[in-house]
Structure formats: C-alpha cells, structure tokens
Design an enzyme around this catalytic site. Structure first.
Site, PDB file in Angstrom:
ATOM      1  N   HIS A  26      35.853   6.708  26.929  1.00 46.99           N
ATOM      2  CA  HIS A  26      35.781   6.814  28.392  1.00 46.99           C
ATOM      3  C   HIS A  26      36.347   8.157  28.830  1.00 46.99           C
ATOM      4  CE1 HIS A  26      40.145   6.051  29.139  1.00 46.99           C
ATOM      5  NE2 HIS A  26      40.060   5.277  28.077  1.00 46.99           N
ATOM      6  N   ASP A  58      37.084   8.599  32.263  1.00 46.52           N
ATOM      7  CA  ASP A  58      37.937   8.415  33.437  1.00 46.52           C
ATOM      8  C   ASP A  58      39.397   8.331  33.002  1.00 46.52           C
ATOM      9  OD1 ASP A  58      37.362   5.865  32.252  1.00 46.52           O
ATOM     10  OD2 ASP A  58      38.065   4.863  34.073  1.00 46.52           O
ATOM     11  N   ASP A 104      44.665   9.874  26.215  1.00 45.09           N
ATOM     12  CA  ASP A 104      43.865   8.704  26.612  1.00 45.09           C
ATOM     13  C   ASP A 104      42.848   9.111  27.662  1.00 45.09           C
ATOM     14  OD1 ASP A 104      42.961   6.131  26.980  1.00 45.09           O
ATOM     15  OD2 ASP A 104      44.716   5.455  28.096  1.00 45.09           O
ATOM     16  N   GLU A 126      36.734   2.650  32.683  1.00 46.05           N
ATOM     17  CA  GLU A 126      37.576   1.889  31.759  1.00 46.05           C
ATOM     18  C   GLU A 126      38.957   1.675  32.348  1.00 46.05           C
ATOM     19  OE1 GLU A 126      40.174   0.944  28.252  1.00 46.05           O
ATOM     20  OE2 GLU A 126      40.389   2.482  29.781  1.00 46.05           O
ATOM     21  N   GLU A 127      39.477   2.696  33.020  1.00 44.84           N
ATOM     22  CA  GLU A 127      40.804   2.594  33.617  1.00 44.84           C
ATOM     23  C   GLU A 127      40.779   1.842  34.945  1.00 44.84           C
ATOM     24  OE1 GLU A 127      43.196   3.242  31.913  1.00 44.84           O
ATOM     25  OE2 GLU A 127      42.912   4.999  30.637  1.00 44.84           O
ATOM     26  N   GLU A 155      40.134   5.270  20.980  1.00 43.84           N
ATOM     27  CA  GLU A 155      41.353   4.997  21.744  1.00 43.84           C
ATOM     28  C   GLU A 155      42.573   5.481  20.947  1.00 43.84           C
ATOM     29  OE1 GLU A 155      42.036   3.959  24.659  1.00 43.84           O
ATOM     30  OE2 GLU A 155      40.302   2.867  25.435  1.00 43.84           O
ATOM     31  N   HIS A 171      49.291   7.989  29.835  1.00 43.87           N
ATOM     32  CA  HIS A 171      49.594   7.502  31.191  1.00 43.87           C
ATOM     33  C   HIS A 171      50.931   8.016  31.715  1.00 43.87           C
ATOM     34  CE1 HIS A 171      46.609   3.856  31.266  1.00 43.87           C
ATOM     35  NE2 HIS A 171      46.134   4.872  30.555  1.00 43.87           N
TER      36      HIS A 171
END
Length: 396
Positions: free
Chosen positions: A74, A76, A107, A142-143, A171, A360
């Site tokens: 992903h 995003d 990520d 995805e997020e 991931e 994150h």
C-alpha cells in the site's frame, strides 16, 4: 545491461508524494510510470462505497505464461502529526546518517520501493520472457477503512480472469533486524460491546433501583476466568482484553441505568467469528443466570485468522533471506492484522519487509543499507522463483 533505479531513489520518490490516506498524493502515479516504462501493463481502478472516500488503486502485470508471483503493498500512509516535531520534513525523503527519513519509509513505501527495484533489475537482465508473470497489487486504502482497497482490487482482478500462484506482501515484519521474521499468517480480530441493564435510582434508596455495575463485574470476570485456548503450533493463545468500561454517569448520588464494556479478542485459527461469539454467549449466559440482564453486540469483522502452511515457497523465501542476511527467519503469526487477510483468498501469501521499530512514529526512518539488502532478498526470490533456462550447449 541498462541501469535501473536504486531502492533508495525509488523510496525517496514515493515518500515525496504526500499520500496520507485516502489521498493518492501522486504515489501510485509515480509507481505506475516506473512499471509501465519497464513493460508492465498498468491499470489504476478507483473503488467507492457509501460513507467512505473514493480510493485509487494500482494493478500491473508483465508476462502471461507460467507461474505468477504477486507483489503487494500500500502507498497510503498515516498522518505525520505535527511536522515541527520531525527532524526533517516528513515528505522530503532526507537521508541523514545512513538513514532515510520520512512518513512511509518503513510502512511501507520502503518495502514497495524494494519490490519495484528488484523487479526492474530482474527484468533488465532477463527480459520479458522469463518463464512466468509478475504482478503488482498496490492500494491506497490500507491505513484507512480498508473498504475500497485490496479486497475490491482482488475481486476486480478475479473477474478479469487474473490468477496468482503466490504472494509477497512487503509489510515491515522484522522486530529488530532485517531477516528476523516472516509472517506466515495472522490472528483474527473481534470487537464486541457488553451492556448490562439496570434501573436508575438514588443511591440512598438502592431497593428502588438496580445497579448494573456488579453484574458487569460478574460477567467480565466470567469472560476472563479461563483462557480461550492454549494456542497452536503456529499461533499464540487467543487473547481477550477489555479496552473500556463506562457507565456514562457524572453524578455520585445516582445509580446508573446501565454499564457498558468494550472488549477485543485477537484469536487464532482454532476459532472463527461465529464460534467465538458462541463461546462468549455461553460464558455470559452461565454467569448471568436469571440475575443479570445483558446485551452483547458483536461488530462485523473481516479480520479472520489464517495460516499459510510452511511449504516449498516458504522454504524458498527463507533461503533467500538467510543467504543475504545470515539469519534464519522465524515463521510467525504475531502482531496485528494486514491486507494479507484478503490476499489469502486468492493464493498463499507471506509477509516480509523492513524493520518496523519506527513505523507510524515521528521521525520514521529506515537504514539505507536495509533498503539495499531487502531489494537484494527480493531479487534472490525472483531468481529462484523463475529459474533461468540453461544455455543450449548446457542442455545438450
């Protein structure tokens, strides 16, 4: 042989696209241009659902015959928070001290960059007739709600007759060092609200009221009294946690009318949502008897436990990681959920990517050396998955 871009350059290009979910931010367009230039057919379908933002996705494929290896991820990212707290602009892709800084470095724009770098280098050497197919399946959802992303992209591909043999989802799976861990499955997740009903009244006249709090304590204790299971060969024991308990009562002289608790269970492959709900209700009914009135509301979930059985493909990936890093990765099912829960309906899927320590977080970053090594691992996987035919003289 033509020069192909480095994983660092690709990661910087992706990070410089501010694709905070659900915004595309230019990230899919950037990736689409790279893949199209290498000979991939590229499409960017947009999916919608009521109450959710429209989301752009990417599907690219090269090759038509032989096995198809799906590469997924992903673009995003989660919001960066207050940019002033970052050492560098979170969307500048700055390299400092041998580390690439930026939102998505770990990520998972870094992982996608490594998949792309490995694929482009592989195709530059082998050409388009390499005895199989490579497909990219990349979402911008995805997020976020994860409604208009991978699950719909897979259905769209399936309706077109696309088929996949195996998948790598990049991931960030490694706790401490590159090569620590492959994810071969994921636990499921189930959330429920337990409400105990009472009758409001003055605390000085308890006989005229019914306090729901003792009943909630009783039922919560029943759910926690015994473990759900002892785990399996590849999964830890299922785990129930209460995440909030509330009566919504600001007054100290009022017995509340109801008490509510929210719980979440991360469950292994001994359970599915229906069997788990049945077990919760069995325990609650036994504890409540005729004394406690309660309601259990279980949220719908698409996060179901699954396991990719260790096989020749897992062995191939393990060997590539060990050859590049010197570490033999653990085969794990720990952690939260991911889009692998959708991909497993299409083909066997494993997850392997970067070290996840700063994902994150403010100052998310990845070692440039890890980008190079991860791309090298993916290249080893491609070489092993699509072995080159020997020259005619050797075949003779």
């Amino acid at each position: 042989m033509p020069t192909t871009p480095s994983p660092l350059a690709l990661a910087q290009g992706l990070i410089r696209c501010p694709s905070v979910t659900p915004e595309e931010g230019g990230a899919l367009a950037y990736l689409a241009g790279l893949l199209a230039a290498a000979g991939f057919s590229v499409e960017r379908p947009v999916f919608s659902a009521p109450g959710t933002p429209d989301v752009e996705n990417l599907y690219a494929r090269i090759g038509a015959d032989g096995p198809c290896l799906l590469l997924a991820g992903h673009t995003d990212v989660v919001p960066p928070g207050e940019p002033a707290l970052w050492r560098h602009d979170p969307f500048a892709g700055v390299v400092e001290g041998g580390e690439l800084h930026g939102r998505g470095a770990v990520d998972m724009k870094g992982g996608i960059a490594c998949l792309a770098a490995a694929s482009l280098a592989f195709l530059a050497e082998r050409g388009p007739a390499f005895g199989g197919s490579i497909a990219f399946l990349v979402t911008g959802d995805e997020e976020g709600p994860a409604v208009n992303g991978t699950v719909k992209l897979l259905a769209w591909a399936r309706a077109r007759g696309e088929r996949f043999d195996h998948c790598i989802l990049a991931e960030p799976t490694n706790p401490d060092a590159l090569g620590d861990m492959i994810k071969i499955g994921r636990r499921g997740s189930l959330t429920a609200t337990l409400t105990v009903l009472g009758a409001q009244g003055h605390v000085a006249y308890p006989h005229r009221a019914e306090n729901p709090i003792p009943g909630l304590i009783r039922l919560a204790g029943a759910l926690l009294a015994a473990p759900l299971d002892e785990g399996t060969a590849h999964f830890d024991a299922s785990n129930l946690e209460f995440t909030t308990i509330d009566v919504g009562n600001p007054a100290s002289n009022v017995i509340p009318a109801q008490a509510r608790a929210v719980l979440n269970i991360r469950f292994n492959d001994l359970w599915n949502p229906a069997s788990l709900e049945a077990e919760l209700r069995r325990r609650l009914d036994a504890a409540a008897g005729n004394a406690v009135r309660y309601r259990l509301d279980v949220q719908p979930t698409n996060a179901v436990a699954f396991l990719t059985q260790p096989d020749a493909f897992v062995d191939l990936v393990t060997a590539a990681i060990e050859a590049e890093t010197g570490r033999r990765p653990a085969l794990s099912t720990t952690g939260g959920t991911s889009d692998a829960r959708f991909i497993k309906e299409a083909c066997p899927v494993i997850e392997f990517g970067l070290v996840g320590q700063t994902m994150h977080q403010v100052d998310e970053r990845v070692a440039v050396a890890d980008l190079d090594r991860l791309a090298a691992i993916f290249r080893r996987i491609l070489d092993a998955y699509f072995p080159a035919s020997p020259p005619p003289a050797e075949r003779a």
